[in-house]
Enzyme design. Structure first.
Site, PDB file in Angstrom:
ATOM      1  N   ASP A 194      -1.619  45.676  28.619  1.00  0.00           N
ATOM      2  CA  ASP A 194      -2.350  46.937  28.586  1.00  0.00           C
ATOM      3  C   ASP A 194      -1.450  48.116  28.232  1.00  0.00           C
ATOM      4  O   ASP A 194      -1.929  49.152  27.768  1.00  0.00           O
ATOM      5  CB  ASP A 194      -3.017  47.174  29.945  1.00  0.00           C
ATOM      6  CG  ASP A 194      -3.987  48.343  29.917  1.00  0.00           C
ATOM      7  OD1 ASP A 194      -4.898  48.338  29.069  1.00  0.00           O
ATOM      8  OD2 ASP A 194      -3.822  49.276  30.731  1.00  0.00           O
ATOM      9  N   LEU A 275      -9.587  54.525  31.233  1.00  0.00           N
ATOM     10  CA  LEU A 275      -9.696  55.447  30.102  1.00  0.00           C
ATOM     11  C   LEU A 275      -8.524  55.338  29.136  1.00  0.00           C
ATOM     12  O   LEU A 275      -8.465  56.088  28.162  1.00  0.00           O
ATOM     13  CB  LEU A 275      -9.784  56.890  30.613  1.00  0.00           C
ATOM     14  CG  LEU A 275     -11.057  57.242  31.389  1.00  0.00           C
ATOM     15  CD1 LEU A 275     -10.935  58.626  31.997  1.00  0.00           C
ATOM     16  CD2 LEU A 275     -12.277  57.168  30.475  1.00  0.00           C
ATOM     17  N   ARG A 276      -7.586  54.413  29.394  1.00  0.00           N
ATOM     18  CA  ARG A 276      -6.437  54.303  28.509  1.00  0.00           C
ATOM     19  C   ARG A 276      -6.875  53.925  27.098  1.00  0.00           C
ATOM     20  O   ARG A 276      -6.304  54.395  26.107  1.00  0.00           O
ATOM     21  CB  ARG A 276      -5.439  53.282  29.061  1.00  0.00           C
ATOM     22  CG  ARG A 276      -4.191  53.165  28.193  1.00  0.00           C
ATOM     23  CD  ARG A 276      -3.126  52.282  28.810  1.00  0.00           C
ATOM     24  NE  ARG A 276      -2.502  52.944  29.940  1.00  0.00           N
ATOM     25  CZ  ARG A 276      -2.469  52.451  31.164  1.00  0.00           C
ATOM     26  NH1 ARG A 276      -3.054  51.287  31.424  1.00  0.00           N
ATOM     27  NH2 ARG A 276      -1.879  53.092  32.133  1.00  0.00           N
ATOM     28  N   ALA A 277      -7.897  53.071  26.971  1.00  0.00           N
ATOM     29  CA  ALA A 277      -8.363  52.660  25.647  1.00  0.00           C
ATOM     30  C   ALA A 277      -8.872  53.860  24.862  1.00  0.00           C
ATOM     31  O   ALA A 277      -8.571  54.004  23.661  1.00  0.00           O
ATOM     32  CB  ALA A 277      -9.460  51.608  25.783  1.00  0.00           C
TER      33      ALA A 277
END
Length: 677
Positions: A194, A275-277
């Site tokens: 990730d 919310l990293r994506a």
């Protein structure tokens, strides 16, 4: 000095080159993970990137590459005087070997200064060397967990925090993280995956012309690397200039609300966690626009950014095959009625305009980002394969025989006791956290062990429990404080270290094992409708093996023979696919399954003597074909074994317990695996 293989000389791999160029433009994207089979130039492309990165200004004499315009206030070599001399150098490309020690990665006590001056001084590690450059990890999926933890901390905080050997240091550690891996050797931890902003799958060309060109260029490079590098120097220089120009343009690129909403809808449609994506897709789209020379992000930028940033984030389970559902992506992109004129990319400004040109067959939009895990046509439905048709369903007498459920055989067998018509594959339920199955005792320290999370072991990695003199004169891990202390006690006046003062650290951690599953797939399992429960249990154990970094293998037995469905491997996803396809039927050749397990373990012992095996036999103990399984038990003497008892019903024969006693194994009822907490 031999120059690296030029970046622009690489044939094909347009998606990979584009991803690396975008992260060079915007390091905030978070780096690139390259997935591909061996021999696909993964490392070659990454090493070629270093020569394209812009030079960086550093404070003269600073070991941590501090920016003279914004020096780190907590730099161990600081505080830096604003008038300190400046230097300019290439951005560093630091390679982190899989076998690196923790001391080498984060740094440690400077032993020379400690002995010479009697002071505690810090010697920087690889994280400090990679600051403001590239940290390259080849075979990142094989990186030990304790090093993964260090990378996660540094990637999350942008700083390395060292607390060891009496040293307490913090320093900046912001770098472009690039990792390469072969999926056949297993997956890295989800937390590490990730942290990579983009994921690209690569494969060897499937046409003769590009393959021949790859070989032609490689031979030319090996014959005269200087002349070959000079041949592509101009193209590399143009790419370097374009990276620098895109970096300068990056801050002025506008991300319209329309495209930001589009990014949010895409991430919601893919059901990504957190919310990293969203942030990575937005940063990548902005970098695409800057790379293309535009000041506004378009729909096409969002499409390409999502295609590179979402393959590894759509996985709801760590054992799901990665990949991007391109049809779903197009569907979400086209949800709005009509097309905005600004959505179309200008003819001369898109990412297809480099590095291969707009009309190149290697353009980044050609083909899927990630090759299918199972070699199929990209269908992500793991329940079936397009090239394999299920056996015909039983009819008439056969069907009634199966539905009866009273006979031991779940299918009609042929005259010579063959397998017959197998029952349809049972579906596994939702996996659960199973009971920890481990090997008693600790692994031999001298033989070494594979770092993992299953069985206790002495190893080179883990918690330091004490120190001792090196055994047999061989030092595996220096215990610096105790070595210095022993020298001080022996000769307080001179404070020098001799061989008799050296102490090695004794570490205790956990190791990864080879977990070999031997599963009863006979008709008795189908007739009693237990195979679905058994598959759920094995799936849960497979997931547990993945989390504990084990190798896994799968053997099934039915009819008159045993079959090695999955040779021992670190690719747990393949095990899940094989388990989903597993069908039942026929008699129960339990002895054949045990014999096949003994052969497999013997072969693996020759291949890797350091990895201890754990045999998990899933059966009800019945044996209706072949010899008595107890006669085969001596072949597995000394192998740590667990028998999972699948027997059910009010009347039980206790055959699995009898088998466990013969194998000197633990016997765990099937229901007890799930009830563990």
């Amino acid at each position: 000095m031999t120059p690296p293989y030029p970046f622009s000389a690489v044939v094909g791999l347009a998606d990979l080159r584009l991803a690396l160029l975008l992260t060079a433009v915007s390091p905030a994207i978070g780096g690139v993970l390259v997935r591909g089979e061996k021999g696909t130039a993964k490392s070659t492309v990454v090493r070629g990137l270093a020569s394209l990165l812009p030079e960086v200004g550093v404070v003269g004499g600073c070991r941590f590459a501090c920016d003279p315009d914004a020096p780190d206030a907590e730099c161990p070599d600081g505080p830096h005087d604003p008038g300190a001399p400046r230097a300019v150098r290439r951005a560093a490309l630091v390679e982190l070997p899989v076998g690196a020690t923790e001391d080498r990665v984060v740094g440690t006590l400077d032993l020379q200064r400690a002995l010479a001056d009697g002071v505690k001084a810090y010697e920087p590690g690889l994280l400090a060397a990679a600051h403001r450059g590239v940290l390259y990890v080849d075979e990142v999926n094989l990186l030990p967990d304790h090093l993964v933890d260090l990378l996660l901390d540094a990637a999350a905080m942008g700083r390395a925090h060292v607390e060891r050997d009496g040293v307490s240091v913090k320093h900046a550690a912001r770098f472009l993280l690039v990792g390469t891996m072969n999926p056949e050797e297993g997956e890295p931890r989800p937390q590490l995956v990730d942290r990579f902003g983009l994921v690209v799958g690569v494969a060897a060309p499937q046409e003769a012309a590009p393959r021949a060109e790859v070989v032609r260029r490689r031979l030319a490079y090996e014959a005269d690397s200087q002349a070959f590098a000079a041949r592509f120097a101009e193209e590399d220089a143009r790419l370097a200039e374009r990276i620098a120009a895109a970096r300068a343009r990056l801050g002025g690129v506008r991300l319209p609300d329309r495209e930001l909403d589009r990014i949010a809808r895409i991430c919601l449609a893919y059901r990504v966690d957190g919310l990293r994506a969203d942030i990575v897709v937005a940063r990548t789209a902005v970098a695409l626009a800057a790379w293309s020379g535009r000041d506004t992000v378009t729909k096409a930028d969002v499409r390409d950014a999502a295609r590179l940033a979402l393959p590894h984030r759509r996985r709801r389970d760590p054992l799901d095959p990665p990949g991007t559902d391109l049809e779903k992506l197009e569907e979400v992109l086209d949800q709005e009625a009509g097309d905005d004129p600004e959505d179309e990319r200008p003819e001369d400004g898109g990412p297809d305009d480099g590095p291969d040109g707009p009309d190149s067959p290697d353009a980044p939009n050609s083909g899927p980002t990630e090759p299918p895990v199972d070699g199929s046509d990209g269908n992500t439905d793991t329940g079936s394969r397009p090239d394999r048709q299920p056996p015909p369903e039983p009819t008439g007498t056969e069907a009634s025989t199966q539905s009866n459920g009273e006979r031991e055989q779940g299918t009609r067998e042929d005259e010579d006791g063959g397998v017959g018509v197998p029952a349809p594959a049972a579906f596994a339920g939702a996996p659960y956290r199973p009971k920890l199955l481990s090997i008693a005792g600790r692994a031999n320290r001298q033989a070494g062990s594979h770092a993992g999370r299953r069985s206790p072991a002495y190893s080179r990695h883990g918690r330091v429990v004490r120190s001792r003199r090196p055994v047999g004169g061989k030092l595996t891990s220096l215990h610096i404080p105790d070595t210095v202390r022993a020298a001080a006690l022996r000769d307080p006046a001179r404070y020098t270290v001799s061989s008799e003062d050296v102490r090695e650290a004794v570490r205790v951690g956990r190791e990864a094992n080879l977990v070999l599953f031997v599963v009863d797939a006979s008709g008795s399992m189908a007739a009693r409708q237990r195979m679905g429960v058994v598959k759920t249990a094995v799936l849960s154990l497979l997931r547990d093996a993945y989390q504990r970094r084990d190798k896994v293998g799968l053997i099934t037995f039915r009819g008159r023979a045993a079959t090695t469905v999955l040779e021992p491997t670190a690719s747990h996803e393949v095990g899940v696919l094989r388990l989903a396809e597993l069908r039942t039927g026929g008699r129960t050749p339990l002895a054949a399954g045990l014999r096949q397990a003994a052969r497999t373990l013997q072969a693996e012992r020759r291949r890797d003597a350091r990895r201890r095996p754990l045999l998990v036999v899933v059966t009800d103990g019945r044996a209706t074909s072949g010899p008595d399984p107890l006669t085969v038990a001596p072949m597995l003497a000394g192998v740590a074994t667990v028998v999972v008892d699948c027997e059910s019903g009010p009347v039980r024969l206790g055959l699995a317990q009898r088998l466990a006693a013969a194998l000197d194994a633990s016997c765990v009822p099937l229901a007890a695996l799930q009830n563990w907490s």
